[in-house]
Motif scaffolding. Structure first.
Motif, PDB file in Angstrom:
ATOM      1  N   UNK A 379      49.381  46.523  46.589  1.00 59.39           N
ATOM      2  CA  UNK A 379      48.290  45.348  47.444  1.00 59.39           C
ATOM      3  C   UNK A 379      47.076  46.310  47.381  1.00 59.39           C
ATOM      4  N   UNK A 380      46.422  47.832  46.980  1.00 60.84           N
ATOM      5  CA  UNK A 380      45.610  47.958  46.307  1.00 60.84           C
ATOM      6  C   UNK A 380      45.497  47.239  45.395  1.00 60.84           C
ATOM      7  N   UNK A 381      45.696  47.448  44.413  1.00 59.19           N
ATOM      8  CA  UNK A 381      45.194  46.273  43.583  1.00 59.19           C
ATOM      9  C   UNK A 381      44.512  45.177  43.416  1.00 59.19           C
ATOM     10  N   UNK A 382      45.070  44.060  44.630  1.00 53.93           N
ATOM     11  CA  UNK A 382      45.248  42.757  44.815  1.00 53.93           C
ATOM     12  C   UNK A 382      43.586  42.898  46.163  1.00 53.93           C
ATOM     13  N   UNK A 383      43.841  44.124  46.428  1.00 55.07           N
ATOM     14  CA  UNK A 383      42.416  44.045  47.770  1.00 55.07           C
ATOM     15  C   UNK A 383      41.512  44.517  46.642  1.00 55.07           C
ATOM     16  N   UNK A 384      41.877  45.333  45.524  1.00 53.86           N
ATOM     17  CA  UNK A 384      40.538  45.853  44.587  1.00 53.86           C
ATOM     18  C   UNK A 384      39.888  44.357  43.618  1.00 53.86           C
ATOM     19  N   UNK A 385      40.762  44.075  43.535  1.00 49.19           N
ATOM     20  CA  UNK A 385      40.426  42.847  42.010  1.00 49.19           C
ATOM     21  C   UNK A 385      39.806  42.049  43.027  1.00 49.19           C
ATOM     22  N   UNK A 386      40.020  41.911  44.451  1.00 45.63           N
ATOM     23  CA  UNK A 386      39.513  40.256  44.922  1.00 45.63           C
ATOM     24  C   UNK A 386      37.941  41.138  45.814  1.00 45.63           C
ATOM     25  N   UNK A 414      41.786  37.523  35.802  1.00 43.51           N
ATOM     26  CA  UNK A 414      42.838  37.853  35.464  1.00 43.51           C
ATOM     27  C   UNK A 414      44.137  39.221  35.266  1.00 43.51           C
ATOM     28  N   UNK A 415      42.837  40.209  36.203  1.00 40.81           N
ATOM     29  CA  UNK A 415      43.481  41.533  36.687  1.00 40.81           C
ATOM     30  C   UNK A 415      44.054  41.359  38.230  1.00 40.81           C
ATOM     31  N   UNK A 416      43.193  40.270  38.754  1.00 38.87           N
ATOM     32  CA  UNK A 416      44.189  39.557  39.770  1.00 38.87           C
ATOM     33  C   UNK A 416      45.464  39.063  39.644  1.00 38.87           C
ATOM     34  N   UNK A 417      45.535  38.090  39.260  1.00 40.05           N
ATOM     35  CA  UNK A 417      46.710  37.172  38.663  1.00 40.05           C
ATOM     36  C   UNK A 417      47.839  38.238  37.457  1.00 40.05           C
ATOM     37  N   UNK A 418      47.415  39.413  37.397  1.00 34.54           N
ATOM     38  CA  UNK A 418      48.572  40.653  36.779  1.00 34.54           C
ATOM     39  C   UNK A 418      48.867  40.528  38.068  1.00 34.54           C
ATOM     40  N   UNK A 419      47.611  41.319  39.043  1.00 33.65           N
ATOM     41  CA  UNK A 419      48.551  42.343  40.335  1.00 33.65           C
ATOM     42  C   UNK A 419      49.305  41.039  41.249  1.00 33.65           C
ATOM     43  N   UNK A 420      49.240  39.321  41.121  1.00 34.06           N
ATOM     44  CA  UNK A 420      50.120  38.614  41.253  1.00 34.06           C
ATOM     45  C   UNK A 420      51.315  38.723  40.857  1.00 34.06           C
ATOM     46  N   UNK A 421      51.174  38.803  39.684  1.00 38.93           N
ATOM     47  CA  UNK A 421      52.457  38.869  38.681  1.00 38.93           C
ATOM     48  C   UNK A 421      53.010  40.186  39.397  1.00 38.93           C
ATOM     49  N   UNK A 422      52.571  41.678  39.269  1.00 31.41           N
ATOM     50  CA  UNK A 422      53.597  42.660  39.911  1.00 31.41           C
ATOM     51  C   UNK A 422      54.505  42.214  41.489  1.00 31.41           C
ATOM     52  N   UNK A 423      53.864  42.161  42.270  1.00 33.74           N
ATOM     53  CA  UNK A 423      54.210  41.319  43.738  1.00 33.74           C
ATOM     54  C   UNK A 423      55.185  40.192  43.043  1.00 33.74           C
TER      55      UNK A 423
END
Length: 462
Positions: A379-386, A414-423
């Motif tokens: 969640x913090x990764x997604x918010x940070x990349x966003x 790319x980092x946002x997509x990676x974070x979505x993959x983590x979810x």
């Protein structure tokens, strides 16, 4: 409620927190060790056996994860250059989207840290029983050992950031000695016949990569470590980004070489059922049975170092949120550069969860909570990349050159997509449980936001 979008950053926003320069005890080497030590906890000692059933195609998953983690590290480096304050993802989300997004980042990250600390302590006890077999004879002796593993790093934190950095540096050096022995030395004993099939399951290549990646996802959590502690890093605008990239790249190198070496040292059929793959690898290199003791020592040192770093991070995020009135003010209490109340509260929560784990006698409940951390950390990764995408798209790009702007935007996407993959990789159950944790935080935010609003209102309006 007032406007949810924070104003554009001022010159003050772009500098580190005020305070005596002597409080900043972390230089580039220690900050890099903090990142590497937090990424590499105890999982490295089990990962080769965990992904062996998928075949050597799992190395492809490792490569994909590594690229995503490095992209995330580069984004955190750019965000830390823009906002070099303690708090990391919380600071970035709040600056871009306002208090509520910042609170969600802080709340979910805080959950991740103290639940992960409990998991690391319980895992460390498993290796301690190899060194001191008497610990494993009763559940209460194991429980007390797990509590000691948590509180010793907490005491190092309470002694000040100087001691945190010293412990992190020493533990990182000590634990990398045996890891590099296998990762580098093992290549000289490498036998391709041990590798087994490239794809050992009936799944498609994409399915096999995704399935093995789901196991490996948690292994890269911690890339944000230097960014979260930016307020304790000397020259954070310069060193946080470098430490994040160097630490992530170093951890990735150890992961990939170590896994490859174990694959080539231990026969595939044996590796699938191995409970100590690095022990088997050392035994294959030199013969004898002393590898078990060596790996157990390395695992305990590795987890102690990870707990040392994660204990600091578990206190930094609520400290940053408390300064903005989004967490209780008591979390602002700070001595010798360390948010002491945050350390005490989070280690107490982790200790309570540890005691519950041993008294309940059910490993499944604890395992579900650990899986939740994979979701709550993203969640913090997604918010940070966003937030980085928002800064770039809104024109708040600090007047960078067009080429740099395109590169930063590509990395953020790319980092946002990676974070979505983590979810997605954390699984439906973990996402479901994680959302419940987040919704519980909404109630806390409502209370804190109301208190903040009342404090800011003029006396006649109260």
């Amino acid at each position: 409620m007032t406007s949810t979008v924070a104003p554009p950053p001022t010159e003050t926003d772009r500098t580190a927190e005020p305070g005596p320069q002597g409080d900043r005890r972390f230089g580039l080497p220690v900050a890099t060790c903090l990142v590497m030590g937090n990424i590499i906890g105890g999982g490295i000692f089990l990962l080769p056996a965990s992904v062996a059933p998928f075949g050597t195609i799992s190395l492809v998953a490792f490569g994909v994860l590594t690229l995503g983690a490095i992209a995330l590290a580069l984004v955190f480096g750019r965000l830390a250059h823009r906002h070099p304050q303690t708090g990391g993802p919380y600071v970035y989300a709040r600056a871009a989207f306002g208090d509520f997004a910042g609170f969600l980042a802080a709340w979910s990250y805080w959950i991740t840290t103290w639940v992960s600390n409990a998991a690391l302590a319980v895992a460390a006890v498993g290796y301690l029983t190899v060194l001191v077999p008497g610990i494993g004879e009763h559940k209460w002796s194991m429980c007390l050992a797990a509590l000691a593993v948590q509180w010793l790093p907490a005491l190092a934190n309470l002694a000040g950031t100087r001691y945190v950095g010293a412990v992190q540096l020493v533990s990182t050096v000590l634990k990398f000695a045996p890891l590099l022995l296998v990762a580098v030395g093992g290549l000289f004993f490498f036998d391709p016949a041990n590798l087994g099939p490239f794809q050992a399951t009936d799944q498609s290549a994409v399915g096999a990569v995704s399935a093995s990646a789901a196991i490996l996802l948690f292994s890269y959590l911690g890339v944000e470590s230097a960014a979260v502690s930016a307020g304790e890093v000397r020259d954070p605008a310069r060193n946080v980004g470098r430490a994040t990239i160097l630490g992530t790249a170093g951890a990735a190198t150890v992961y990939l070489l170590g896994t490859l070496a174990v694959f080539g040292l231990v026969a595939h059929e044996k590796l699938i059922s191995s409970e100590a793959p690095f022990t088997d690898a050392v035994n294959a290199m030199f013969g004898g049975t002393w590898g078990g003791t060596l790996v157990a020592c390395a695992a305990v040192i590795s987890m102690a170092g990870a707990l040392n770093g994660w204990t600091l991070l578990s206190a930094q995020t609520p400290y940053a949120a408390a300064k903005d009135g989004l967490f209780p003010r008591v979390f602002e209490t700070r001595k010798r550069g360390v948010p002491v109340v945050g350390v005490i509260v989070t280690v107490a929560l982790a200790s309570a969860l540890t005691v519950y784990n041993y008294t309940a006698g059910s490993q499944r409940v604890f395992e579900v909570l650990v899986l939740v951390t994979t979701f709550t950390a993203t969640v913090p990764y997604l918010l940070s990349t966003a937030a980085q995408i928002y800064f770039l798209a809104s024109g708040r790009s600090d007047r960078v050159r067009p080429g740099r702007l395109v590169r930063d935007a590509a990395l953020a996407c790319l980092a946002f997509g990676f974070s979505m993959w983590l979810v997605a990789g954390s699984g439906y159950a973990a996402v479901y449980q994680g959302v419940l944790f987040l919704f519980a935080g909404v109630l806390v935010y409502a209370v804190m936001a109301a208190m903040k609003q009342r404090a800011a209102a003029p006396p006649a309006a109260r």
